[in-house]
Enzyme design. Structure first.
Site, mmCIF file in Angstrom:
data_model
loop_
_atom_site.group_PDB
_atom_site.id
_atom_site.type_symbol
_atom_site.label_atom_id
_atom_site.label_comp_id
_atom_site.label_asym_id
_atom_site.label_seq_id
_atom_site.Cartn_x
_atom_site.Cartn_y
_atom_site.Cartn_z
ATOM 1 N N VAL A 84 -23.994 16.479 -7.151
ATOM 2 C CA VAL A 84 -23.890 16.802 -8.530
ATOM 3 C C VAL A 84 -24.691 15.736 -9.512
ATOM 4 O O VAL A 84 -24.410 14.436 -9.534
ATOM 5 C CB VAL A 84 -22.267 16.816 -8.879
ATOM 6 N N THR A 119 -9.046 -1.734 -2.948
ATOM 7 C CA THR A 119 -7.787 -1.313 -2.091
ATOM 8 C C THR A 119 -7.865 0.229 -1.903
ATOM 9 O O THR A 119 -8.044 0.880 -2.748
ATOM 10 C CB THR A 119 -6.530 -1.994 -2.656
ATOM 11 N N SER A 128 -19.251 4.018 -6.631
ATOM 12 C CA SER A 128 -18.723 3.962 -5.214
ATOM 13 C C SER A 128 -19.636 2.535 -4.943
ATOM 14 O O SER A 128 -20.608 2.230 -5.133
ATOM 15 C CB SER A 128 -19.375 4.796 -4.227
ATOM 16 N N TYR A 180 0.751 -1.174 -0.010
ATOM 17 C CA TYR A 180 0.002 0.087 -0.026
ATOM 18 C C TYR A 180 1.097 1.182 0.056
ATOM 19 O O TYR A 180 0.865 2.152 1.039
ATOM 20 C CB TYR A 180 -0.868 0.013 1.310
ATOM 21 N N TYR A 223 -4.647 -9.750 -8.582
ATOM 22 C CA TYR A 223 -4.240 -10.045 -7.348
ATOM 23 C C TYR A 223 -3.384 -10.830 -7.074
ATOM 24 O O TYR A 223 -2.543 -10.553 -6.133
ATOM 25 C CB TYR A 223 -5.797 -10.271 -6.605
#
Length: 563
Positions: free
Chosen positions: A257, A519, A304, A86, A208
């Site tokens: 929006v 992630t 999302s 990360y 992955y």
């Protein structure tokens, strides 16, 4: 229509206030030399996709309504961090001060906590015979056949330049010659650790397996998982918001929006946003517009995974929200105008690939958590337990306690999820998605009861334990795994699409090479790419590790593959 105009200086407008846009604001200030007052964050809520908060906090947020029981806490889901891979995440949070430990960065705070509380899961898989600890079914064995080893190796070794050969191919299709792959310990652990399904994109599995090759060797114990001191909303999002507010960034909540206004250009080769139409969530009839100047920038969260979530409570089942994801609607509007902005329907028009249902349990004392610890043989903070004999495929996560700053010393909080919520329960005879919170917990206790062989099993004390339950909050997320949906190499827009002069996409649905979605790392790297590209910064991107090229890592993975 009301039109907002700000022309004194160059501005940036962030659509969505998740970790990606928060990181973009940090990059603008830290690396771009911007002043925080130049940045406006437009969000439907304060959380992004990172959870948790008191249940009552969600009642007033977009898409939710009042509950009969709003006590306790809600974690819609959880994402695991990783120290080694990360890179962007740790870099950005290294610039954000901790709220709990003055003088430390958030990166230091998280890593210090994790090193003091390392994860070691010994009850990763549970079946009706108990924990899969030893023997040929023991969770340390991957249970591969030579054919499966060959197909997995072939997938991992496919060059990135040929990823298009995996377009619209599912994991099930890739392993069609050996369907028993989906009964191996590896698959039980992999799918429930990362929320893959057999219908998910095999291209994402390839990414992955390469990016997380370190985890292949320790997937059975989750020793590579990095945990935050509290839930990720309080440990990550709140410090970032606080830092940015201190820098002068403007946050506007409950603003949706609804439409990009684009400049008309010859052949539509250039993508230039000139305005943002919006409505206030609590006054949807009053449309207004922000005027976007020629030097302004727009950063959009084009999707999302927590959009259109429905929540219930202890005695109320969810009512499924059938609306198309609000964040993806804006992307869809842009993609209908420009040919090179991907295809949102591939991710948001087939819930069967992406949906799952979680439930958060709050108790008035520690008895239930202590029972889970007894049966799984591990303390809170170590466990991700999957009941492989559970028809809806239920997993439990018991975090280090407390998981919330406001959590009382005597309270307990944990959560679980069902990866296949349309399937019927094994103890409650209805689809998991139709269960109340109480029924979801009873279904889970039924599976715990199966493995309790003591003289006074948990099944004898169900009423006593249920009396300690303050609330169980179901959360159905139709797009929770949408980022893994079958796709082609052209279905996600580039972070800064060709021809874009001032629009960037920052989300799990923007395209970058090599890195892996689902992630925080992916969102933060999108932010760096967006800021550096739109500002024309002559700075190197944060260096990514390539453990898939490290002979020592590969040798260890090979040993595990043959175990």
């Amino acid at each position: 229509m009301k039109v907002e105009t700000t022309r004194m200086t160059r501005n940036a407008y962030m659509i969505g206030t998740g970790i990606g846009n928060l990181a973009a604001a940090v990059y603008l200030i830290r690396d771009g030399g911007w002043d925080g007052h130049q940045i406006t964050m437009l969000g439907l809520d304060t959380h992004g996709a990172n959870d948790g908060a008191a249940t009552k906090d969600f009642e007033t947020e977009y898409g939710y309504g009042p509950l009969s029981n709003s006590r306790g806490y809600l974690n819609r889901g959880g994402r695991m961090l990783n120290e080694e891979t990360y890179e962007n995440f740790w870099d950005v949070l290294g610039s954000v001060p901790s709220l709990d430990h003055p003088g430390k960065s958030v990166t230091e705070e998280i890593l210090d906590f994790d090193h003091a509380h390392p994860t070691k899961d010994i009850g990763r898989l549970i079946d009706s015979n108990g924990l899969r600890v030893s023997g040929p079914n023991g969770y340390r064995h991957m249970q591969f056949t030579n054919k499966q080893r060959y197909l997995l190796t072939k997938l991992m070794m496919l060059p990135e330049s040929r990823e298009h050969e995996l377009d619209d191919i599912s994991i099930r299709e890739w392993f069609a010659e050996t369907p028993e792959f989906f009964e191996t310990n590896f698959w039980w652990m992999w799918q429930t650790t990362f929320a893959f399904k057999d219908v998910s994109s095999v291209a994402e599995l390839r990414r992955y397996m390469n990016r997380m090759i370190l985890e292949f060797s320790r997937i059975n114990t989750l020793e590579g998982v990095t945990r935050t001191p509290y839930n990720q909303y309080e440990s990550v999002i709140l410090p970032m918001r606080s830092y940015l507010q201190g820098q002068g960034v403007t946050f506007i909540n409950n603003r949706k929006v609804t439409e990009f206004v684009f400049a008309d250009t010859p052949l539509r080769d250039d993508i230039i946003v000139t305005g943002l139409k919006y409505v206030e969530v609590h006054n949807a009839d009053a449309e207004a517009m922000i005027e976007v100047g020629p030097d302004d920038l727009v950063f959009d969260t084009n999707g999302s995974i927590t959009d259109s979530t429905s929540i219930g409570d202890l005695d109320t089942a969810i009512v499924e929200d059938q609306r198309y994801a609000p964040s993806a609607l804006l992307w869809k509007q842009a993609a209908e105008r420009f040919y090179n902005l991907g295809n949102p329907d591939k991710f948001f028009n087939d819930r069967t690939q992406s949906e799952w249902t979680s439930f958060t349990v709050t108790t008035s004392d520690h008895r239930l958590i202590n029972e889970i610890s007894r049966l799984t043989r591990q303390l809170p903070g170590n466990a991700l337990n999957t009941f492989v004999d559970s028809t809806p495929l239920i997993s439990l996560v018991v975090h280090h306690q407390p998981h919330y700053h406001a959590q009382k010393p005597e309270e307990g909080v944990f959560w679980g999820y069902a990866l296949y919520p349309r399937r019927h329960g094994d103890f409650i005879d209805k689809p998991f998605i139709e269960m109340t919170g109480r029924e979801m917990l009873l279904e889970t206790l039924g599976h715990l009861g199966r493995i309790d062989t003591t003289a006074d099993p948990i099944s004898n004390r169900t009423d006593e334990l249920m009396a300690t339950v303050v609330n169980v909050v179901p959360a159905h997320m139709p797009y929770a795994s949408a980022l893994f949906n079958q796709r082609t190499t052209l279905d996600r827009p580039l972070v800064v699409p060709a021809g874009s002069k001032n629009l960037a996409f920052i989300s799990q649905f923007a395209e970058m090479p090599f890195d892996m979605v689902f992630t925080e790392q992916y969102s933060v790297r999108c932010a760096q790419v967006a800021v550096y590209t739109l500002l024309g910064l002559d700075l190197p991107l944060t260096k990514l590790h390539h453990y898939e090229k490290d002979p020592r890592v590969l040798a260890k993975a090979t040993r595990v593959m043959f175990r």
